[in-house]
Design a protein around this motif. Structure first.
Motif, PDB file in Angstrom:
ATOM      1  N   MET A 130       0.826  -1.201   0.000  1.00  0.00           N
ATOM      2  CA  MET A 130       0.000   0.000   0.000  1.00  0.00           C
ATOM      3  C   MET A 130       0.864   1.257   0.000  1.00  0.00           C
ATOM      4  N   VAL A 131       0.467   2.207  -0.848  1.00  0.00           N
ATOM      5  CA  VAL A 131       1.142   3.502  -0.954  1.00  0.00           C
ATOM      6  C   VAL A 131       0.088   4.572  -0.714  1.00  0.00           C
ATOM      7  N   PHE A 132       0.403   5.531   0.162  1.00  0.00           N
ATOM      8  CA  PHE A 132      -0.574   6.518   0.582  1.00  0.00           C
ATOM      9  C   PHE A 132      -0.180   7.922   0.112  1.00  0.00           C
ATOM     10  N   GLN A 133      -1.152   8.819   0.126  1.00  0.00           N
ATOM     11  CA  GLN A 133      -0.906  10.197  -0.306  1.00  0.00           C
ATOM     12  C   GLN A 133       0.170  10.879   0.535  1.00  0.00           C
ATOM     13  N   PHE A 134       0.123  10.663   1.862  1.00  0.00           N
ATOM     14  CA  PHE A 134       1.060  11.350   2.747  1.00  0.00           C
ATOM     15  C   PHE A 134       2.126  10.396   3.294  1.00  0.00           C
ATOM     16  N   PHE A 135       2.437   9.361   2.500  1.00  0.00           N
ATOM     17  CA  PHE A 135       3.593   8.485   2.686  1.00  0.00           C
ATOM     18  C   PHE A 135       3.461   7.504   3.859  1.00  0.00           C
ATOM     19  N   ASN A 136       2.985   7.995   5.017  1.00  0.00           N
ATOM     20  CA  ASN A 136       2.825   7.149   6.213  1.00  0.00           C
ATOM     21  C   ASN A 136       4.133   6.471   6.624  1.00  0.00           C
ATOM     22  N   LEU A 137       5.241   7.180   6.480  1.00  0.00           N
ATOM     23  CA  LEU A 137       6.530   6.670   6.946  1.00  0.00           C
ATOM     24  C   LEU A 137       6.690   6.995   8.428  1.00  0.00           C
ATOM     25  N   LEU A 138       7.515   6.219   9.109  1.00  0.00           N
ATOM     26  CA  LEU A 138       7.806   6.469  10.521  1.00  0.00           C
ATOM     27  C   LEU A 138       9.035   7.359  10.616  1.00  0.00           C
ATOM     28  N   ASP A 139       8.832   8.584  11.117  1.00  0.00           N
ATOM     29  CA  ASP A 139       9.899   9.583  11.083  1.00  0.00           C
ATOM     30  C   ASP A 139      11.075   9.251  11.983  1.00  0.00           C
TER      31      ASP A 139
END
Length: 228
Positions: free
Chosen positions: A88-97
């Protein structure tokens, strides 16, 4: 004849008030297709994507993905399904900073129990392929939007999913970065990756999709194959 990778039959999704989010929808998607889902806000695009991801269940009808009927599965079974079969790829990336680029990409493999050596090799290959290997030790906040979306794609592809789902993947990007992501999606599909992308970006659909459907009020009102 090979069965479609996605089979959605007579699916409706009703909430407590208002019209159904999906209304008797039928859809089949073959392996290797890049399907763009268009439609105005409230048309049912996100609900459809959530059904395919196993994040929501239909009120009526059945959903089968990669040979697995998912509408009647438990939450634990659905979590395993997403780990093993869905990226899954999301608009706001959803990465863990607070994790490095490499650790973000490794996370799905760790959750799936992939061996450490195998997972690091896979992450290295993906980061090199996506042109972001130089950022392996960086944190996401130091990257551009386009670079963060490439990290998100690498994470989504980590477990070699049968299906890549993209929710407005260019929605938070500037024009140049959006063009880079479009090219990346085209390249992935040319390598036989099946993709379903939900978007308002008609240019993204035009360039990336082999097939486009349009939803209005939870129904498919247009289904067009791209010209060869």
């Amino acid at each position: 004849m090979t069965a479609p990778i996605i089979q959605i039959r007579d699916v409706s999704k009703k909430y407590d008030v208002g019209r159904p989010a999906l209304a008797g929808l039928n859809l089949e998607v073959n392996a290797g297709e890049a399907l763009a889902v268009l439609g105005p806000s409230g048309s049912g695009k996100s609900t459809l994507l959530n059904m395919i991801a196993g994040l929501d269940k239909p009120t009526e009808g059945t959903v089968t993905v990669d040979g697995v009927r998912i509408d009647d599965r438990t939450e634990a079974e659905l979590a395993r399904y997403r780990r093993e079969r869905i990226g899954m790829v999301f608009q706001f990336f959803n990465l863990l900073d607070d994790l490095t680029v490499e650790d973000n990409v490794l996370l799905p493999a760790q959750l799936a129990g992939m061996g450490r050596g195998e997972s690091r090799q896979r992450a290295t290959e993906l980061l090199q392929y996506l042109g972001i290997a130089r950022h392996t030790r960086a944190f996401p906040g130091r990257l551009s939007g386009g670079e963060r979306q490439r990290v998100a794609v690498a994470r989504a592809m980590m477990n070699r999913p049968a299906l890549l789902l993209a929710d407005e993947p260019t929605g938070a990007l500037d024009r140049r970065s959006a063009a880079d992501v479009r090219e990346l999606l085209i390249e992935l599909n040319e390598k036989s990756q099946t993709i379903v992308l939900v978007t308002h970006d008609t240019e993204l659909a035009e360039y990336c999709a082999t097939r486009t459907i349009e939803l209005v009020d939870g129904k498919i009102v247009r289904d067009v194959q791209a010209a060869v």
